[in-house]
Enzyme design. Structure first.
Site, PDB file in Angstrom:
ATOM      1  N   GLY A 134       0.758  -1.248   0.000  1.00 44.39           N
ATOM      2  CA  GLY A 134       0.000   0.000   0.000  1.00 44.39           C
ATOM      3  C   GLY A 134       0.779   1.284   0.000  1.00 44.39           C
ATOM      4  O   GLY A 134       0.209   2.358  -0.237  1.00 44.39           O
TER       5      GLY A 134
ATOM      6  N   CYS B  47     -11.497   5.616 -29.048  1.00 42.27           N
ATOM      7  CA  CYS B  47     -12.701   6.424 -29.294  1.00 42.27           C
ATOM      8  C   CYS B  47     -13.534   6.623 -28.038  1.00 42.27           C
ATOM      9  O   CYS B  47     -14.683   6.166 -27.955  1.00 42.27           O
ATOM     10  CB  CYS B  47     -13.518   5.763 -30.388  1.00 42.27           C
ATOM     11  SG  CYS B  47     -12.548   5.658 -31.882  1.00 42.27           S
TER      12      CYS B  47
END
Ligand code: LLP
Length: 419
Positions: free
Chosen positions: A240, A343
């Protein structure tokens, strides 16, 4: 510190000028530095010098490339894996089975059996039914599975919601309040050796406070479990630790993390396991890309690069920031949006950002792409799967081929019953 530096105005990976890789391999391409990887592995280990008994298992989900894993295996790192596929990769890369920890909230029975067959060091059990299943599978094989129970300490890691894992409402682990009962029931099962607990509260943490709060809760649970007569020998503190993505980011250093861990855990008398991912691999890689076009926009220009969200998904998924710099900066700057060819408007790496001035044909990199980069790539828009290169001083090798869109298409078929 990393080994991506400018020499004579050209960005290098160690001793290799990036334009050479672009020319020989093409773009987009991930480029990793072995020296940086080894340095980070060393720095993290050194940071834990005051932790007497420890094992470091690289969270291979962040970069499962076999070449990268081999470097870390040689550094004495084990692996934190979350699927049968990752388990086989860790072994193929030369990591010892006993140095492998199997995490993951949805392991299948087949994956649990695979872990036993390969002789891995530890299973991190996410809920009671999984522990019961593991005990049954182990018993049937006349084996004993070494396991710890993952607890959810209910702390807010203060990171992006999609990569927070330690709040009560997240899917991970068992509630710390119910952990003693569940642990007690699992500890009584033949086939299972319950030896401790695990926790992991989230990724890209930029403060040590939530980690410290979680570890303190874990310490109290260890004491409670011992008071109930259980032998607790292992605690897995997860991963983490955040890394700097922006030039002015200042996350806690591994040394500060290590000092906090040593202080909080000094009376625990257990073997501590660590599952670092990003802090080891993040700054060991860049995504090298070519500028295809610079297109005028309503406010600022769009720099259209040949890398896209399918190659580096983090900005689209988490609004993540990756520094964008020219391989041969001119010294001029421009405000632009950096976008890929896919796109979707989400295929945006940076919005209205002040960056090195670039024009069509120039090379640039997205920095800090060594973790959760190539591994999260896809072939969306029928694009090729991005290749990976590992640099070592003045040599480099392609450690993952570009998989052409045509190769992907060749694995598909049109049913002959469609006429
Ligand atoms: N251990 C467990 C149980 C984990 O779930 C994770 C990451 C780690 C260790 C390693 O965490 P690290 O040291 O790398 O922070 N794709 C996201 C990150 C997802 C992290 C998932 N778990 C991203 O690109 O930011």
């Amino acid at each position: 510190m990393d080994h991506f530096q400018y020499r004579d105005g050209v960005l290098h990976a160690e001793d290799i000028p990036l334009p050479r890789i672009a020319e020989e391999i093409g773009t987009p391409v991930y480029v990793y530095s072995r020296a940086t990887l080894e340095r980070h592995a060393q720095v993290f280990r050194d940071a834990l010098k005051d932790v007497p008994k420890k094992h470091i298992a690289f969270a291979i989900k962040c970069n499962p490339n076999l070449g990268v894993l081999r470097v870390l295996a040689r550094q004495g790192y084990g692996a934190d894996v979350v699927s049968g596929g990752e388990l086989e990769r860790a072994i193929a890369a030369g990591m010892a089975a006993e140095d492998i920890v199997f995490s993951g909230v949805g392991k299948t029975r087949a994956e649990l059996a695979l872990g036993l067959d390969r002789g891995i060091g530890q299973f991190n059990i996410e809920h009671e039914a999984e522990g019961v299943a593991l005990a049954q599978i182990a018993l049937a094989k006349e084996m004993t599975a070494r396991a710890v129970l993952r607890v959810n300490p209910d702390v807010d890691a203060g990171t992006h919601a999609k990569i927070s894992t330690g709040k009560a409402e997240n899917k991970f682990g068992v509630g710390i309040d119910v952990a003693p009962e569940i642990f007690g029931r699992l500890a009584g099962l033949p086939g299972l050796q319950m030896r401790g607990i695990a926790l992991h509260i989230g990724s890209q943490l930029t403060s040590l406070d939530p980690l410290e709060a979680a570890f303190e809760r874990a310490g109290r649970l260890v004491a409670d479990l011992r008071a109930a007569g259980h032998s607790i020998t292992h605690v897995d503190l997860g991963g983490g630790l955040g890394v700097p993505y922006r030039p002015d980011d200042n996350p806690p250093s591994p040394a500060e993390y290590g000092a906090m861990v040593a202080r909080v855990t000094k009376d625990w008398d257990v073997t501590l396991l660590f599952e670092p991912g990003r802090v080891i691999a993040g700054n060991t890689g860049v995504l090298l890309t070519e500028v295809l076009w610079v297109k005028p926009g309503a406010t600022n220009p769009f720099v259209i690069v040949d890398a896209a969200m399918n190659d580096l998904a983090r900005p689209a998924l988490y609004d993540a920031y990756h520094d964008f710099v020219a391989v041969k900066p001119t010294g001029d700057k421009m405000t632009a949006s950096i976008v890929g060819p896919v796109c979707e408007t989400g295929d945006t790496f940076a919005r209205d950002r002040l960056v090195d001035a670039v024009e069509a044909g120039d090379l640039a990199v997205f920095r800090t792409a060594g973790a959760y980069g190539a591994t999260m790539a896809s072939t969306y828009n029928s694009r090729s799967l991005v290749p990976e290169v590992l640099v070592d001083g003045d040599r480099y090798i392609v450690v993952a081929d570009r998989i052409a869109a045509g190769t992907i298409m060749a694995a598909e078929r049109v049913p002959d019953w469609i006429d």
